[in-house]
Scaffold this motif. Structure first.
Motif, PDB file in Angstrom:
ATOM      1  N   TYR A 111     -37.201 -77.619 -21.782  1.00 44.21           N
ATOM      2  CA  TYR A 111     -37.401 -76.170 -21.734  1.00 44.21           C
ATOM      3  C   TYR A 111     -36.128 -75.504 -22.253  1.00 44.21           C
ATOM      4  N   THR A 112     -36.288 -74.315 -22.758  1.00 43.95           N
ATOM      5  CA  THR A 112     -35.106 -73.540 -23.193  1.00 43.95           C
ATOM      6  C   THR A 112     -35.361 -72.071 -22.893  1.00 43.95           C
ATOM      7  N   ASN A 113     -34.259 -71.336 -22.699  1.00 46.14           N
ATOM      8  CA  ASN A 113     -34.419 -69.894 -22.459  1.00 46.14           C
ATOM      9  C   ASN A 113     -34.604 -69.165 -23.767  1.00 46.14           C
ATOM     10  N   PHE A 114     -35.596 -68.311 -23.790  1.00 43.13           N
ATOM     11  CA  PHE A 114     -35.788 -67.427 -24.944  1.00 43.13           C
ATOM     12  C   PHE A 114     -35.790 -66.015 -24.374  1.00 43.13           C
ATOM     13  N   GLY A 115     -34.665 -65.357 -24.495  1.00 41.61           N
ATOM     14  CA  GLY A 115     -34.557 -64.048 -23.867  1.00 41.61           C
ATOM     15  C   GLY A 115     -34.730 -64.212 -22.366  1.00 41.61           C
ATOM     16  N   LEU A 116     -35.659 -63.480 -21.761  1.00 40.80           N
ATOM     17  CA  LEU A 116     -35.815 -63.512 -20.305  1.00 40.80           C
ATOM     18  C   LEU A 116     -36.669 -64.693 -19.879  1.00 40.80           C
ATOM     19  N   GLU A 117     -37.334 -65.316 -20.832  1.00 41.47           N
ATOM     20  CA  GLU A 117     -38.303 -66.342 -20.440  1.00 41.47           C
ATOM     21  C   GLU A 117     -37.753 -67.743 -20.668  1.00 41.47           C
ATOM     22  N   THR A 118     -38.239 -68.670 -19.842  1.00 38.26           N
ATOM     23  CA  THR A 118     -37.940 -70.093 -20.083  1.00 38.26           C
ATOM     24  C   THR A 118     -39.239 -70.728 -20.558  1.00 38.26           C
TER      25      THR A 118
ATOM     26  N   GLN B 249     -48.350 -66.827 -13.063  1.00 39.17           N
ATOM     27  CA  GLN B 249     -48.913 -65.523 -13.426  1.00 39.17           C
ATOM     28  C   GLN B 249     -48.074 -64.871 -14.527  1.00 39.17           C
ATOM     29  N   VAL B 250     -46.751 -64.976 -14.402  1.00 40.69           N
ATOM     30  CA  VAL B 250     -45.854 -64.370 -15.410  1.00 40.69           C
ATOM     31  C   VAL B 250     -46.178 -64.965 -16.783  1.00 40.69           C
ATOM     32  N   LEU B 251     -46.290 -66.295 -16.818  1.00 36.94           N
ATOM     33  CA  LEU B 251     -46.531 -66.958 -18.112  1.00 36.94           C
ATOM     34  C   LEU B 251     -47.941 -66.629 -18.622  1.00 36.94           C
ATOM     35  N   GLN B 252     -48.880 -66.562 -17.676  1.00 40.98           N
ATOM     36  CA  GLN B 252     -50.251 -66.233 -18.058  1.00 40.98           C
ATOM     37  C   GLN B 252     -50.310 -64.852 -18.704  1.00 40.98           C
ATOM     38  N   ASP B 253     -49.480 -63.961 -18.202  1.00 43.05           N
ATOM     39  CA  ASP B 253     -49.548 -62.568 -18.677  1.00 43.05           C
ATOM     40  C   ASP B 253     -48.887 -62.370 -20.039  1.00 43.05           C
ATOM     41  N   ILE B 254     -48.138 -63.375 -20.504  1.00 40.83           N
ATOM     42  CA  ILE B 254     -47.545 -63.220 -21.848  1.00 40.83           C
ATOM     43  C   ILE B 254     -48.674 -63.384 -22.849  1.00 40.83           C
ATOM     44  N   SER B 255     -49.113 -62.285 -23.436  1.00 41.43           N
ATOM     45  CA  SER B 255     -50.312 -62.396 -24.289  1.00 41.43           C
ATOM     46  C   SER B 255     -49.967 -62.271 -25.771  1.00 41.43           C
TER      47      SER B 255
END
Lengths: 188, 218
Positions: free
Chosen positions: A149-156, A20-26
């Motif tokens: 995968y890599t971290n970009f700020g708060l997201e992986t 859901q978190v990834l889905q919400d990145i619009s």
């Protein structure tokens, strides 16, 4: 890496939350390389994809200024302008992209796959790595695998993705993401 | 930053000489480069002007067909040819593709840098604009519409290549600015022959017609 446990158990709340978190990145953008291989040929280009809700702009260009293509998409209409060609409009980007680029680029699903999640609709054989990161799955006849995968700020987010549908293999590599709430921009 | 030569520089007052002299002048300026080495700053902007990518490239040229274009950042990629074979090596992806190379089919930019102005003059109107005593701007406009470019501008300062601006028909622009230029310094032929690293994981795509012969690393 060692055998990863297959966690496609019926309900995996942690994954559902993650999804859901990834889905919400619009709003997002990435730049990277796209290597395309089929039975007889291979070519690579750079790719930048900017997504804002339902609208997107994808730029493809080759080293040495070869094959520059711009794809602008809004719900229901996509415009493709290839270097040396007139702009072309379409409703379904996939078929046109196949004609224009010579390989399938499942843009609609890729919009989700690129973030590390299946597109809405049926998908199968989800395999997870540690900390609930999706390793691979199948959807609409494609095998999607996340190699890094890599971290970009708060997201992986994925930095290396392979999507395959014999005889075609698309590798998205060197992905550098920019997310709007990132002050420092993308890490590497 | 827009390239050294911006289109706004009005061409009206500077001396524009007949196109054939322009071609001859461009030919002479390019022909002077029997070898050329430069650090290239590449700036690619998309049609609305946003920056797509900035890259640093090491470029080497040796007439007639030696061509070396190594992207150093933001990612590593080497394109090199000796006129017969073209190698494209991407070390971080452990990918190498090899193909036969026909200099006549080379892309405009390679033809320009290779000094093949005769071929170019057949497809492009070449206009020379004198910006200062030894500073010249050459504006290439395609003769037929099927070209990949709207316009290409080469800029020479003190008779030495300073920048090339390529404007695609879809509005994308590529600007190459040449720094630390070395002209006609010796460059070994071996520079333009690629030897693959001995690495079992190297993914080699050999598209040469006769690709039965040994690939380099065996």
């Amino acid at each position: 890496c060692t055998g990863t446990p297959r966690i496609d158990a019926p309900v995996n709340t942690e994954w559902e939350q993650r999804r859901q978190v990834l889905q919400d990145i619009s709003h997002w953008e990435f730049i990277g390389s796209l290597n395309v291989r089929d039975a007889s040929d291979a070519h690579s280009s750079r790719i930048r994809w900017q997504q804002q809700d339902e609208t997107y702009q994808i730029n493809l260009w080759g080293t040495f200024n070869v094959g520059a293509t711009q794809i602008d998409g809004r719900p229901g209409e996509v415009q493709i302008v290839q270097q040396g060609e007139d702009p072309v409009f379409t409703e379904s980007p996939e078929t046109l992209l196949y004609q224009e680029l010579g390989y399938e680029l499942p843009v609609t699903e890729l919009n989700h796959w690129i973030k590390g999640i299946p597109a809405p609709g049926p998908s199968s054989n989800l395999v997870f790595g540690e900390s609930n990161q999706l390793r691979s799955f199948q959807q609409i006849g494609w095998q999607v695998s996340y190699m890094a995968y890599t971290n970009f700020g708060l997201e992986t987010l994925p930095t290396r993705i392979r999507i395959e549908k014999a005889p075609l293999r698309l590798d998205l590599t060197r992905l550098r993401w920019t997310l709007p709430d990132l002050q420092a921009g993308a890490g590497n | 930053a827009q390239g050294a030569s911006s289109e706004q520089a009005n061409n009206s007052d500077s001396a524009t000489i007949g196109t054939d002299t322009a071609t001859e002048r461009l030919t002479r300026l390019l022909a002077d480069l029997s070898t050329f080495r430069a650090d290239v700053r590449q700036l690619i902007t998309e049609s609305s002007g946003g920056v797509l990518e900035e890259s640093d490239i090491l470029f080497m040229l040796k007439r007639p067909h030696g061509f070396y274009w190594e992207t150093l950042s933001p990612f590593p990629e080497l394109i090199v040819t000796n006129g017969d074979t073209l190698w494209n090596y991407q070390p971080d992806l452990l990918q190498l593709s090899i193909e036969d190379w026909n200099p006549d089919e080379s892309e405009l930019a390679a033809q320009l840098l290779g000094g093949e102005t005769a071929a170019i003059a057949e497809e492009y109107d070449i206009e020379a604009v004198q910006v200062a005593t030894n500073d010249w701007e050459f504006v290439l406009r395609p003769l037929d519409q099927a070209s990949l470019y709207q316009r290409v501008v080469l800029y020479f300062v003190d008779d030495l290549l300073e920048s090339i601006l390529l404007i695609n028909t879809n509005g994308q622009r590529t600007l190459w600015e040449f720094f630390n230029r070395q002209v006609n310094e010796p460059i070994a032929d071996t520079t333009f022959n690629f030897t693959a690293p001995d690495d079992d994981f190297l993914d080699v795509i050999d598209n040469r017609a006769d690709n039965t012969h040994e690939t380099d690393q065996l």
